[in-house]
Design an enzyme around this catalytic site. Structure first.
Site, mmCIF file in Angstrom:
data_model
loop_
_atom_site.group_PDB
_atom_site.id
_atom_site.type_symbol
_atom_site.label_atom_id
_atom_site.label_comp_id
_atom_site.label_asym_id
_atom_site.label_seq_id
_atom_site.Cartn_x
_atom_site.Cartn_y
_atom_site.Cartn_z
ATOM 1 N N CYS A 58 0.826 -1.217 0.000
ATOM 2 C CA CYS A 58 0.000 0.000 0.000
ATOM 3 C C CYS A 58 0.865 1.275 0.000
ATOM 4 C CB CYS A 58 -1.004 -0.047 1.149
ATOM 5 S SG CYS A 58 -2.402 1.043 0.843
ATOM 6 N N HIS A 84 -3.087 -5.228 1.711
ATOM 7 C CA HIS A 84 -2.367 -5.497 2.965
ATOM 8 C C HIS A 84 -2.455 -6.961 3.385
ATOM 9 C CE1 HIS A 84 -1.988 -1.214 4.310
ATOM 10 N NE2 HIS A 84 -3.103 -1.054 3.628
ATOM 11 N N GLU A 136 -0.557 -8.412 5.261
ATOM 12 C CA GLU A 136 -0.119 -8.467 6.665
ATOM 13 C C GLU A 136 -1.281 -8.351 7.640
ATOM 14 O OE1 GLU A 136 0.324 -5.985 4.561
ATOM 15 O OE2 GLU A 136 0.108 -4.043 5.553
HETATM 16 N N1 GLN Z 1 -3.317 6.414 0.942
HETATM 17 C C1 GLN Z 1 -2.108 6.109 1.651
HETATM 18 C C2 GLN Z 1 -0.924 6.859 1.066
HETATM 19 O O1 GLN Z 1 -1.056 7.640 0.167
HETATM 20 C C3 GLN Z 1 -1.817 4.629 1.667
HETATM 21 C C4 GLN Z 1 -2.831 3.926 2.535
HETATM 22 C C5 GLN Z 1 -2.356 2.637 3.119
HETATM 23 O O2 GLN Z 1 -1.162 2.337 3.217
HETATM 24 N N2 GLN Z 1 -3.319 1.864 3.610
HETATM 25 O O3 GLN Z 1 0.151 6.662 1.518
#
Ligand code: GLN
Length: 195
Positions: free
Chosen positions: A78, A176, A178
């Protein structure tokens, strides 16, 4: 093998647990000396702007970028996917990335926090049941270069968007693993990219 989980901000503890469940030696890292020593690096989910600002403030930014460029096996989930991209379509002001995968990502591509969702995904290279994708204000890959392999995608409005990719020694997922207790993506990283 000594796997470091970048512990500046985000869900680094969950990655540590997933890696430990895979049976590897993993530890949280946040100093230049610690990052210089790892054999592989995981960049967690969280907030990519915050992680990059803290990496600059703690003098880690150039070191991490260089280690990834030099071939350090790296997995970003992410926010971590955003940080290993070459560029961001809609960056926060002055937001920079470590680089690692020749791709451009769109932050918050699926919408706001309240539009977070879960979906089962086919993940190329992982057999058995589908992988549960937990998407929290997640990015997607908008475009990518020839050396990038797409491992999983999500279709929105008839258009398929890559949400798991790898290139060389770098793996990135918009979701994710994890957070699910299913360690197959971490195992994939360790077995396919860290060898
Ligand atoms: N939107 C977040 C970002 O720009 C990422 C979100 C996440 O890691 N769940 O970093």
């Amino acid at each position: 093998m000594n796997v470091g989980v970048l512990a500046l901000q985000g869900d680094f503890r969950e990655h540590l647990i997933a890696l430990s469940d895979c049976g590897v030696s993993a530890k949280l890292v946040k100093t230049p000396a610690e990052i210089a020593e790892v054999d592989a690096l995981v960049i967690p989910g969280g907030e990519s702007t915050t992680i990059s600002k803290l990496a600059k403030a703690f003098d880690l930014f150039d070191l991490i970028s260089k280690r990834i460029a030099d071939g350090l096996p790296t997995y970003g989930s992410c926010a971590g996917m955003i940080l290993v991209s070459k560029s961001i379509i809609d960056p926060a002001s002055n937001q920079e990335t470590f680089g690692g995968i020749d791709m451009q990502v769109r932050r918050n591509a699926f919408g706001r926090q309240t539009e977070s969702f879960e979906v089962d995904l086919d993940f190329k290279g992982i057999s058995g049941s589908q992988i549960r994708g937990v998407f929290i204000r997640a990015p997607w890959v908008e475009n990518y270069g020839p050396g990038v392999e797409v491992l999983a995608s999500v279709e929105v409005g008839g258009v398929s968007h890559p949400v798991a990719v790898s290139s060389g020694k770098v793996l990135a997922t918009a979701f994710h693993p994890e957070l699910t207790g299913d360690i197959r993506v971490h195992k994939y990283f360790l077995e396919e990219l860290c060898k």
